[in-house]
Design an enzyme around this catalytic site. Sequence first.
Site, short mmCIF file in Angstrom:
data_model
loop_
_atom_site.label_atom_id
_atom_site.label_comp_id
_atom_site.label_asym_id
_atom_site.label_seq_id
_atom_site.Cartn_x
_atom_site.Cartn_y
_atom_site.Cartn_z
N CYS A 336 0.84 -1.20 0.00
CA CYS A 336 0.00 0.00 0.00
C CYS A 336 0.88 1.26 0.00
O CYS A 336 1.55 1.54 -0.97
CB CYS A 336 -0.98 -0.04 1.16
SG CYS A 336 -2.35 1.12 0.96
N HIS A 441 -3.56 -5.38 1.06
CA HIS A 441 -3.36 -5.69 2.48
C HIS A 441 -3.75 -7.16 2.70
O HIS A 441 -4.74 -7.63 2.16
CB HIS A 441 -4.23 -4.80 3.37
CG HIS A 441 -3.78 -3.39 3.43
ND1 HIS A 441 -2.61 -3.01 4.03
CD2 HIS A 441 -4.36 -2.25 2.95
CE1 HIS A 441 -2.47 -1.69 3.94
NE2 HIS A 441 -3.51 -1.21 3.29
#
Length: 501
Positions: A336, A441
Site C-alpha cells: 500500500c 493488504h
Amino acid sequence: MATCLMFLGTGSDVGKSIATTAFCRIFKRRGFRVAPFKAQNMSNNSYVTLEGGEIGRAQVVQAEAAGLLPSVDMNPILLKPSYDQAAQVIVRGKVATQLSAMEYHNYKNELKQTVMESFNKLAEQYDVIVMEGAGSCCEMNLKDNDLVNFEMAKAAGARCILVADIDRGGVFAQIIGTYNLMEKEEKDLIIGFLINKFRGDPRLFDSGIKYIEEKTGKPVLGLVPFFEDIYIDTEDSVAVQVDRRPPKELADDTVNIAVPKLPAISNFTDLEILEREPDVVLNYLSRANQLTDEYDWIILPGTKNVMSDARWIKQKGWARAIKDFAARGKFVLGICGGYQLLGSRVYDPHGVESDKGKEIKCLGLLPVTTILEKEKVVQKVTGTSILTGSRLRGYEIHMGRTTAVRSSGQPFARIHVPGKKKQWEDGWVSEDGRIMGTYIHGVLDSPGFRGEILNRIRISKGLKPRKPRQGRLGRFKQYDRLADHFEKYCDVERILGQMGL
C-alpha cells in the site's frame, strides 16, 4: 433489546480491546448471540467489511471472536490520524471529512445520532453487546463531549468493568484515582475492576486486591496474567512505536526481515503472520544504520501519510540505506503506502496529505508514480500473483492511483472484487523478481505466496525450503485459548450475575 457489558479503561493500551475480544468469545461459547461495539475508535490499523466499509481492526477481531462477519455498525466512527493534529473521519465505513483535534471535538455532537443508530441496530439483533471504551474514561477536559465512554454506557444501560494495566506500574493510582474522578451516576455503573498483564505469584497481590476493594467498595473481578503465547491481532501501531525491546538476534539459518518504524505506519498486522513462521526473525527498526547485511528482506508497510513518510525516510537516512540494500540483491516488498514509497514520485494535486500541488521524490526502486486522489478505494479483492502463480486474497484501502511509467518488470498480480468479473492488474515487480509492490493488504496471509517468497530467500541462503505455517484461519483457535485464559482468571459467573444473565 440486548444486555450490555462495557470495558472502560484507566488509560490507553491497558487491555480493553483484548478483554472485549475474550468476553465476546466467552458469551458465544455459552450460547448467547453476542456482538462487539465501539462507538469511536482511533486507529490506522483498519479493515474492509463485506459492505465495503472501513472499521478498526480491533472490532474485526472482536466480531470474529463472536462468530460474526464484521460490520460498520460495530465501529461507526473511525478516526485515522494523518499528519500534525489532523485525522481522517470515517463515518459508518466511509470517509466523511478531515478535521483537526479541535474541529473534531466540536463536531462530535453531530455524530451522536449516527452512533446510536448503529448501536440500536445491533441491540435489536443480539442478546448481548460487549462494548469497548476509548483511552481513559475519566479525561476530565473531554467529558463534556464524550461519545464513547460513560455517555455511551449510560445510553446503552451497560454494566461497566474498569480495566487497569499492572505491568506499567501504579495500578492502585490507576484504579482508585480513576474511580474517585467518577460522578456518582458513573460509579453506579461500575460492577468491578479487571487488572490486566499481571506477572508473578498472584498470592503476593492478595493484599493489593483487598486494599482496592476496601478503598472503592467494588470487587476486583479478575487478575489476568500476562500472556505471550496467544496470538491475537494488535489493535494499533502504538504497540510498534512504543516497543523499546532490542531487535531479536539474527542468524545464518533464519530468514531475517527488517521493517522501518515509519512515523505514520498503518496496517502493520499485515506482517504478523510472518512472525509465526519458525525460522523467521522480524524486527521493527528505528534507525537506518540498523539495516545491516544480515537482513534478507525489508518490508515497507502501509502508511497513513506517504508524503510525510517519504520526507522522513530521506531525512533519517533510510532512503540511501534501502537503495543500497536493494542494490546488494536483497528482497524488498512495499504494501500500500509502502508500495507508493518504492516508486519514483508521489503527486498530491488535491492536497489530500499536504498543500495542494505538492509532489515528492520517493525511492525510485520501481518504475511507477502515484497520484493521490480525493476518493478512497475501499474494497475486498482476490486474484493471482503473476510472479508466483499463487492465489491471493486481501483488501485495498488507499487514496492513490499508481501507474507504471516504464515497461521494465511486470505487474504484481491480476485481481478482481469477489463475485465480479472485471479484472485489473495490481502493483509492480522488478525484472529480477526481488523488488515487489502491491496495494493488497493481507497479501502475506496467503500461504502459497508467503511460502514461495520465503523459500526463494531460503534457497538464496543455502537453506532448505519449508512448507508455510497455517494461515490466518488458525486465529480462530486463538480466540478459544484467549477465552480459556480469561475464564480461568476472571469471576465470569459473578459478572454474568451482575448483568442479570
